[in-house]
Design a protein around this motif. Structure first.
Motif, PDB file in Angstrom:
ATOM      1  N   TYR A   1      -6.521   6.994  -3.447  1.00 55.51           N
ATOM      2  CA  TYR A   1      -5.676   7.305  -4.601  1.00 55.51           C
ATOM      3  C   TYR A   1      -6.182   6.578  -5.847  1.00 55.51           C
ATOM      4  N   ILE A   2      -6.465   5.281  -5.688  1.00 53.48           N
ATOM      5  CA  ILE A   2      -6.921   4.493  -6.845  1.00 53.48           C
ATOM      6  C   ILE A   2      -8.297   4.976  -7.303  1.00 53.48           C
ATOM      7  N   SER A   3      -9.170   5.264  -6.328  1.00 51.51           N
ATOM      8  CA  SER A   3     -10.530   5.678  -6.711  1.00 51.51           C
ATOM      9  C   SER A   3     -10.504   7.003  -7.496  1.00 51.51           C
ATOM     10  N   ARG A   4      -9.535   7.871  -7.155  1.00 51.68           N
ATOM     11  CA  ARG A   4      -9.396   9.129  -7.897  1.00 51.68           C
ATOM     12  C   ARG A   4      -8.968   8.853  -9.336  1.00 51.68           C
ATOM     13  N   LEU A   5      -8.046   7.902  -9.504  1.00 49.78           N
ATOM     14  CA  LEU A   5      -7.564   7.575 -10.857  1.00 49.78           C
ATOM     15  C   LEU A   5      -8.677   6.984 -11.713  1.00 49.78           C
ATOM     16  N   LEU A   6      -9.611   6.311 -11.056  1.00 50.03           N
ATOM     17  CA  LEU A   6     -10.640   5.571 -11.803  1.00 50.03           C
ATOM     18  C   LEU A   6     -11.936   6.360 -11.960  1.00 50.03           C
TER      19      LEU A   6
ATOM     20  N   ASP B   1       7.705   4.592   4.546  1.00 50.25           N
ATOM     21  CA  ASP B   1       8.564   3.475   4.140  1.00 50.25           C
ATOM     22  C   ASP B   1       9.078   3.647   2.711  1.00 50.25           C
ATOM     23  N   GLY B   2       8.825   4.798   2.131  1.00 51.65           N
ATOM     24  CA  GLY B   2       9.300   5.060   0.771  1.00 51.65           C
ATOM     25  C   GLY B   2       8.522   4.311  -0.300  1.00 51.65           C
ATOM     26  N   VAL B   3       7.286   3.922   0.009  1.00 52.47           N
ATOM     27  CA  VAL B   3       6.477   3.223  -0.998  1.00 52.47           C
ATOM     28  C   VAL B   3       5.472   4.212  -1.603  1.00 52.47           C
ATOM     29  N   GLY B   4       5.716   4.588  -2.833  1.00 50.04           N
ATOM     30  CA  GLY B   4       4.800   5.469  -3.555  1.00 50.04           C
ATOM     31  C   GLY B   4       3.989   4.663  -4.547  1.00 50.04           C
TER      32      GLY B   4
ATOM     33  N   VAL C   1       0.861  -1.182   0.000  1.00 52.29           N
ATOM     34  CA  VAL C   1       0.000   0.000   0.000  1.00 52.29           C
ATOM     35  C   VAL C   1       0.898   1.231   0.000  1.00 52.29           C
ATOM     36  N   ILE C   2       0.336   2.365  -0.367  1.00 52.99           N
ATOM     37  CA  ILE C   2       1.105   3.609  -0.394  1.00 52.99           C
ATOM     38  C   ILE C   2       1.529   3.949   1.032  1.00 52.99           C
TER      39      ILE C   2
ATOM     40  N   GLN D   1       1.451  -1.984  -8.166  1.00 52.75           N
ATOM     41  CA  GLN D   1       0.831  -2.346  -9.451  1.00 52.75           C
ATOM     42  C   GLN D   1      -0.464  -1.548  -9.641  1.00 52.75           C
ATOM     43  N   ILE D   2      -0.331  -0.211  -9.607  1.00 54.30           N
ATOM     44  CA  ILE D   2      -1.517   0.629  -9.755  1.00 54.30           C
ATOM     45  C   ILE D   2      -1.723   0.996 -11.221  1.00 54.30           C
TER      46      ILE D   2
END
Lengths: 204, 204
Positions: A156-161, A116-119, A111-112, A124-125
């Motif tokens: 974040y994903i819902s915004r992209l979709l 932890d430096g995970v963007g 997850v974002i 796999q977005i």
């Protein structure tokens, strides 16, 4: 513990390198192998090596797979119109175990988590968005942990979709079945009151 | 749990075949391997296989060994005049860990246990007797568990050796150091009173 045999020492070191296995347990496991047929131990050793060397990620859903396409994506009985988005392959297994879901998966790989430096680009977005564009599923179910990072990822994903004609849902959150109310944490209990559901739906 | 990947299934089966490792832990271990470099996993796998294939028993003392003679038997600093007789290789390790014993060992491979079908001929007793006859140690120390089977084994061996000019001793039994008397079991406590030792000996 210092072992006089180099072979034993190396076997103990090998087991002790695994998480949750201390040196005493490692020794017990190594000595257990001596009671097994050499062929069985070869088999065990090969299974581990082969797994690491040959396993790959499904190029469609990023679940663990023996081939380019995983067994779930290749299964013609699975419903293509629903994609369940999860963090990890363990979540795929947990949901498969319930036998309640007959659609496909998409494994984000985490997850974002900026701390932890995970963007988003580490997950796999992008592949999820292009998959939705090309395969046009009716619904995606966000089966993501209800943590701050999880909620951020869902948002974040819902915004992209949001421009795409796909329904987005999340798995239900609330008090666990079989759990006692008094032991539920206050956020879960508070939210499960706020997002209460009509009784009829519950008995469908 | 039913995994859609055969490779994963086999790796999980491999780990789950080890004692004390259930299927959930096995899965966790398998997934841990995926985070490791393939070379490290090869190393782990090879250490296990090589251990099982190449380890042998020392032809003198029947301890685990990389060569025909184990590291302890080959060590010129060990005192040849004392042989410590133990049930298993684990006991050798436990005694070595104490760093209190500088003699040699003899691993019986168990104790006499008629109920489990273990008679003297299944154990390294004959080899012990001929070793004592040829190497003429001054003392053998019976470091055998103080169970009925252990006591039987000690008695059996001592009968075989009674004509030979070798001193036989057993490790001291009694209340454990640091243990509270009230928690000692009654047999141990009773016997440790019966076989009390002069105080001076204790402070040597």
């Amino acid at each position: 513990m210092n072992h006089s045999s180099r072979l034993l020492q190396e076997a103990v070191d090998a087991f002790a390198s695994l998480p949750g296995i201390g040196r005493k347990t490692a020794l017990r496991l190594a000595l257990h192998l001596l009671k097994q047929e050499p062929e069985r131990v070869d088999q065990l050793s090969n299974a581990i090596k082969q797994f690491r060397r040959e396993i790959r990620l499904c190029q469609t859903c990023f679940n663990l797979s023996d081939l380019e396409k995983c067994a779930i994506c290749s299964d013609h009985h699975r419903l293509k119109k629903t994609i369940c988005v999860v963090e990890s392959v363990r979540d795929v297994m947990a949901i498969e175990e319930t036998q309640q879901f007959r659609g496909l998966y998409h494994v984000l790989g985490g997850v974002i988590n900026p701390l932890d430096g995970v963007g988003p680009e580490q997950l796999q977005i992008e592949s999820l968005v292009s998959r939705i564009k090309s395969d046009e599923p009716e619904e995606i179910i966000m089966a993501i942990s209800p943590t701050i990072e999880g909620e951020t990822t869902i948002y974040y994903i819902s915004r992209l979709l949001r421009e795409l004609p796909v329904k987005i849902s999340t798995i239900a959150r609330g008090v666990a079945f079989g759990g006692e109310l008094e032991y539920a944490d206050e956020i879960t209990l508070g939210r499960s009151i706020m997002s209460r559901i009509p009784y009829a739906t519950n008995t469908e």
